[in-house]
Design a protein around this motif. Structure first.
Motif, mmCIF file in Angstrom:
data_model
loop_
_atom_site.group_PDB
_atom_site.id
_atom_site.type_symbol
_atom_site.label_atom_id
_atom_site.label_comp_id
_atom_site.label_asym_id
_atom_site.label_seq_id
_atom_site.Cartn_x
_atom_site.Cartn_y
_atom_site.Cartn_z
ATOM 1 N N THR A 111 0.815 -1.225 0.000
ATOM 2 C CA THR A 111 0.000 0.000 0.000
ATOM 3 C C THR A 111 0.841 1.263 0.000
ATOM 4 O O THR A 111 0.299 2.366 0.002
ATOM 5 N N GLY A 112 2.166 1.126 -0.004
ATOM 6 C CA GLY A 112 3.050 2.290 -0.073
ATOM 7 C C GLY A 112 3.531 2.822 1.254
ATOM 8 O O GLY A 112 4.301 3.786 1.289
ATOM 9 N N VAL A 113 3.108 2.233 2.361
ATOM 10 C CA VAL A 113 3.593 2.656 3.670
ATOM 11 C C VAL A 113 5.022 2.148 3.855
ATOM 12 O O VAL A 113 5.320 0.992 3.565
ATOM 13 N N LYS A 114 5.909 3.022 4.333
ATOM 14 C CA LYS A 114 7.316 2.677 4.495
ATOM 15 C C LYS A 114 7.655 2.562 5.973
ATOM 16 O O LYS A 114 7.365 3.466 6.762
ATOM 17 N N PHE A 115 8.318 1.461 6.327
ATOM 18 C CA PHE A 115 8.817 1.245 7.680
ATOM 19 C C PHE A 115 10.334 1.355 7.631
ATOM 20 O O PHE A 115 10.981 0.682 6.825
ATOM 21 N N MET A 116 10.899 2.203 8.491
ATOM 22 C CA MET A 116 12.338 2.433 8.477
ATOM 23 C C MET A 116 12.919 2.197 9.863
ATOM 24 O O MET A 116 12.315 2.565 10.865
#
Length: 217
Positions: free
Chosen positions: A151-156
């Motif tokens: 869905t385009g959510v980024k976890f960093m």
């Protein structure tokens, strides 16, 4: 294993969650003679090094105490003006303590918004089609690991250089996000995450990984 912080960025590039987990505290105290050989920038809310570096004191570091007395904005705890004190040669030698500043919320939001176009540029520059974008950025003192969902959510995650298995940890954090954030009826998509259960379980997960490694999760 050392995890410095966790960031979550929505599909529009906005920072919706951040956690400073294990940031090292860097403080340097030195005794100076007159004239001061570093230039300070005096602002109402802070006093910082504008020019000149020495003995671990770098540009951008904040002044936190003078002769052991804490600095509060531009004054000391006893009410004296810091600028007047430092510029008066009769007060020397002075013992000044500096600290690396913590990023403000606005600075974190700005940096997250800068990562979004970098991620997109990396995808477009890839010689192979359907590139996943930036997965790891390596610096001399840390690595930034990124996992983007469908869905385009980024976890960093910001971690020490030698840390292995961060990709597994990223996916485990994504599971916590799905369980405690997306299933929360009061949460609105793309908005900042304020969920106590997510915070608690994420903190427990990071503590577990730091003690037993990725294999423990």
């Amino acid at each position: 294993m050392v995890i410095y912080g966790v960031y979550i960025v929505n599909k529009s590039g906005g920072l919706i969650f951040n956690l400073d987990h294990n940031l090292p505290k860097i403080e340097t105290e030195k005794t100076f003679s007159y004239p001061l050989d570093i230039n300070l920038e005096y602002e109402p809310k802070r006093i910082s090094v504008a020019f000149g570096q020495r003995d671990g004191i770098n540009v951008g570091h904040h002044l936190i105490s003078v002769n052991g007395i804490l600095v509060n904005g531009s004054t000391l705890e006893d009410g004296r003006d810091v600028k007047e004190l430092i510029e008066n040669k009769d007060n020397y030698p002075l013992t000044l303590k500096f600290s690396r500043p913590k990023m403000t919320t606005n600075e974190k939001i700005f940096l997250a918004s800068m990562f979004y176009p970098l991620f997109a540029i990396a995808s477009q520059l890839s010689p192979e089609p359907k590139s996943s974008g930036i997965e790891i950025l390596e610096a001399d003192t840390f690595k930034l690991h990124c996992f983007q969902t469908l869905t385009g959510v980024k976890f960093m995650i910001f971690a020490e250089n030698l840390q292995a298995g961060v990709d597994v940890l990223l996916k485990r954090i994504y599971e916590l996000y799905a369980d405690y954030v997306l299933k929360n009826p009061f949460y609105s998509l793309e908005m900042p995450i304020r969920c106590e259960l997510f915070d608690t379980n994420l903190q427990s997960l990071l503590d577990q990984v730091e003690k037993g490694g990725v294999a423990s999760i």
